[in-house]
Design a protein around this motif. Sequence first.
Motif, short mmCIF file in Angstrom:
data_model
loop_
_atom_site.label_atom_id
_atom_site.label_comp_id
_atom_site.label_asym_id
_atom_site.label_seq_id
_atom_site.Cartn_x
_atom_site.Cartn_y
_atom_site.Cartn_z
N VAL A 69 -3.49 0.12 0.64
CA VAL A 69 -2.62 0.17 1.83
C VAL A 69 -3.43 0.49 3.08
O VAL A 69 -3.28 -0.16 4.12
CB VAL A 69 -1.49 1.20 1.62
N ASP A 70 -4.30 1.47 3.02
CA ASP A 70 -5.07 1.88 4.20
C ASP A 70 -6.09 0.82 4.62
O ASP A 70 -6.31 0.61 5.82
CB ASP A 70 -5.81 3.20 3.93
N GLN A 71 -6.72 0.15 3.65
CA GLN A 71 -7.75 -0.84 3.96
C GLN A 71 -7.18 -2.26 4.09
O GLN A 71 -7.91 -3.17 4.47
CB GLN A 71 -8.82 -0.84 2.85
N HIS A 72 -5.92 -2.41 3.72
CA HIS A 72 -5.25 -3.72 3.76
C HIS A 72 -5.95 -4.74 2.87
O HIS A 72 -5.85 -5.96 3.11
CB HIS A 72 -5.16 -4.25 5.20
N ALA A 73 -6.65 -4.28 1.85
CA ALA A 73 -7.39 -5.15 0.94
C ALA A 73 -8.00 -4.28 -0.16
O ALA A 73 -7.99 -3.05 -0.07
CB ALA A 73 -8.48 -5.92 1.66
N PRO A 142 -0.03 -6.41 -4.87
CA PRO A 142 -0.41 -7.28 -3.75
C PRO A 142 -1.04 -8.59 -4.17
O PRO A 142 -1.05 -9.55 -3.39
CB PRO A 142 -1.39 -6.42 -2.96
N ASN A 297 4.85 -0.70 0.62
CA ASN A 297 3.72 -1.21 1.41
C ASN A 297 2.89 -2.23 0.62
O ASN A 297 2.44 -3.23 1.19
CB ASN A 297 2.83 -0.05 1.84
N MET A 301 2.19 -6.38 1.33
CA MET A 301 0.87 -7.03 1.36
C MET A 301 0.88 -8.37 0.64
O MET A 301 0.08 -9.27 0.96
CB MET A 301 -0.18 -6.12 0.72
#
Length: 303
Positions: A69-73, A142, A297, A301
């Motif tokens: 979630v924080d790094q979006h990957a 995700p 979240n 993604m």
Amino acid sequence: MDLNRTRGVLLGLACGDALGRPVEFSSASAIAAEHGQLDEMVGHGTWNQPAGTITDDTEQALCIARSLVDQHAFDPADIAARFVEWYDSGPFDIGRMTMKSLSRLKHGDDWSEAGQHVWETSPEGQNAGNGSVMRCPPLAIPYSTDWERLAEVSRQSSQITHADPRCTDGCAVLNLTLAGLLEDAATPLRDALEYVDASAPDELTTALSPLARGETPSSLETSGYVIHSLQTALHDGLHAETAEEAIVTAVNRGGDTDTIGAIAGAVAGARFGASQLPDRWVAAIDETEELETLSMNLGEMSA
């Protein structure tokens, strides 16, 4: 994506972990003698913690989910750093291979080196634990529709601490199965095995193929060996008629109850959805609110 099912992955994992925590290492007969059928969150027991307490299974899954979630990957170096921070916090429960790998990471190994070194220097019988499969389910959310990437990140997430192919491919098979469940596939485990079959260890596919055909093996083991844990947890998660039955059955088998319960719980949660997990279990877990938020979240993604 069905939010009920994505929530089910993380909440199911936590419920299985917390239900199994107080009886970890106990035999099925010892559990029956003390609890009858253990289907309520109880306190004390193994590790002497309050009812609803999660262990390293969920704590490491949280590290992965927070990083995603924080790094979006998927960022294995970031996940490794979070594992080390967790290790430094002094968790009451941590596996031997994980501890050795995180110690090496703390002292300068790259994320791709630590688990490899520990694996290469560990004897057979101590080199293929279940410590990476228990924590990998957040990755399935995700990447549920991108199987090539999901298989890749699942293997890499394992490699941080568990580089044995039985572990790396075990993570891939578990997460591809979860992805199939999230997408309402008719034969999720069969699809996962067919996807990885060319590269996966024979021991892994031989153990799991009967389950994909709907068969029950003559015996289901409950040790910390990754093959045993996956076979038993996938059997219970995929064959039970309710999410509660899947988790209760897995935990009451004894042995590595928190981890087999966690894996079965993630599978059952993806299959039935969080709404089918007992409210009394979910309410007992302090981390429920964060798990709910992370699930939402992670689902965003994948959109």
